[in-house]
Design a protein around this motif. Structure first.
Motif, PDB file in Angstrom:
ATOM      1  N   SER A 104       7.912   6.278   0.934  1.00 25.22           N
ATOM      2  CA  SER A 104       6.784   6.174   1.867  1.00 25.22           C
ATOM      3  C   SER A 104       6.006   4.870   1.729  1.00 25.22           C
ATOM      4  CB  SER A 104       5.825   7.352   1.669  1.00 25.22           C
ATOM      5  OG  SER A 104       5.343   7.378   0.326  1.00 25.22           O
ATOM      6  N   VAL A 105       6.193   4.160   0.609  1.00 23.82           N
ATOM      7  CA  VAL A 105       5.426   2.926   0.396  1.00 23.82           C
ATOM      8  C   VAL A 105       6.308   1.689   0.286  1.00 23.82           C
ATOM      9  CG1 VAL A 105       3.639   4.271  -0.772  1.00 23.82           C
ATOM     10  CG2 VAL A 105       5.331   3.013  -2.139  1.00 23.82           C
ATOM     11  N   MET A 147      -1.485  -3.130  -2.219  1.00 20.90           N
ATOM     12  CA  MET A 147      -1.195  -2.220  -1.108  1.00 20.90           C
ATOM     13  C   MET A 147      -1.513  -2.933   0.208  1.00 20.90           C
ATOM     14  SD  MET A 147      -2.748   1.326  -2.680  1.00 20.90           S
ATOM     15  CE  MET A 147      -4.436   0.729  -2.640  1.00 20.90           C
ATOM     16  N   PHE A 190       3.861  -1.636  -0.545  1.00 22.14           N
ATOM     17  CA  PHE A 190       3.184  -1.687  -1.841  1.00 22.14           C
ATOM     18  C   PHE A 190       4.033  -2.486  -2.831  1.00 22.14           C
ATOM     19  CE2 PHE A 190       0.650   2.579  -1.591  1.00 22.14           C
ATOM     20  CZ  PHE A 190       0.144   2.195  -0.362  1.00 22.14           C
ATOM     21  N   ASP A 214      -2.174   7.186   3.385  1.00 25.87           N
ATOM     22  CA  ASP A 214      -2.256   6.653   2.034  1.00 25.87           C
ATOM     23  C   ASP A 214      -3.553   7.055   1.336  1.00 25.87           C
ATOM     24  OD1 ASP A 214      -0.807   3.643   3.326  1.00 25.87           O
ATOM     25  OD2 ASP A 214       0.212   5.193   2.149  1.00 25.87           O
ATOM     26  N   LEU A 235      -1.993  -0.659   5.037  1.00 28.30           N
ATOM     27  CA  LEU A 235      -2.373   0.701   4.652  1.00 28.30           C
ATOM     28  C   LEU A 235      -2.484   1.612   5.857  1.00 28.30           C
ATOM     29  CD1 LEU A 235      -4.853  -0.248   1.846  1.00 28.30           C
ATOM     30  CD2 LEU A 235      -2.985   1.380   1.577  1.00 28.30           C
ATOM     31  N   VAL A 260       4.040   6.957  -6.927  1.00 28.28           N
ATOM     32  CA  VAL A 260       3.994   5.904  -5.916  1.00 28.28           C
ATOM     33  C   VAL A 260       4.907   4.752  -6.322  1.00 28.28           C
ATOM     34  CG1 VAL A 260       2.521   4.223  -4.751  1.00 28.28           C
ATOM     35  CG2 VAL A 260       1.644   6.516  -5.230  1.00 28.28           C
ATOM     36  N   TYR A 303      -5.891   7.550  -6.604  1.00 22.13           N
ATOM     37  CA  TYR A 303      -4.779   6.865  -7.245  1.00 22.13           C
ATOM     38  C   TYR A 303      -5.015   6.807  -8.749  1.00 22.13           C
ATOM     39  CZ  TYR A 303      -2.816   5.482  -2.770  1.00 22.13           C
ATOM     40  OH  TYR A 303      -2.222   5.503  -1.532  1.00 22.13           O
ATOM     41  N   ARG A 312      -0.512   9.178  -6.958  1.00 25.64           N
ATOM     42  CA  ARG A 312      -1.645   9.505  -6.100  1.00 25.64           C
ATOM     43  C   ARG A 312      -1.672  11.000  -5.826  1.00 25.64           C
ATOM     44  NH1 ARG A 312       0.345   6.483  -0.504  1.00 25.64           N
ATOM     45  NH2 ARG A 312       2.028   7.941   0.048  1.00 25.64           N
TER      46      ARG A 312
END
Length: 113
Positions: free
Chosen positions: A62-63, A82, A67, A89, A85, A48, A93, A38
């Motif tokens: 961070s995800v 995802m 995710f 974010d 959210l 990601v 993407y 992203r």
């Protein structure tokens, strides 16, 4: 000719969910590392999630836990589910194949109330 076609972006409220999909052609999908990246304006494109095979994946800190990258070797697709959210974010993407060798056109995800 390698083609990666993404779909599924859009506007969602914080706490909501979106699923991005990418259909690949022109590559031996089952042995190809696939990923989602992203990018936001003024920043570098960041990783990601990646999938090197069925059930073998990695995520940016961070995800993690929110995710999930899902690949289907029969349909040559890789999706990014995802959940939960957050406004941070928000980004364009991109689907990628073989690391950063091939890119899709990008799809915008906006998380805002």
């Amino acid at each position: 000719q390698v083609q990666l076609v993404e779909s599924g972006g859009g506007l969602v409220q914080p706490g909501g969910s979106l699923r991005l999909s990418c259909i690949a052609s022109g590559i031996p999908f089952e042995i190809t590392t696939m990923g989602w990246y992203r990018q936001t304006p003024g920043k570098e494109r960041e990783l990601v999630a990646t999938s090197v095979g069925i059930g073998i994946s990695s995520y940016a800190d961070s995800v993690k836990g929110r995710f999930t990258i899902i690949r289907d070797n029969v349909k040559s697709t890789v999706s990014l589910q995802m959940n939960n959210l957050k406004p941070e974010d928000t980004a364009v993407y991109y689907c990628a194949a073989r690391g950063r060798e091939y890119w899709g056109q990008g799809t915008q995800v906006t998380v805002s109330s």
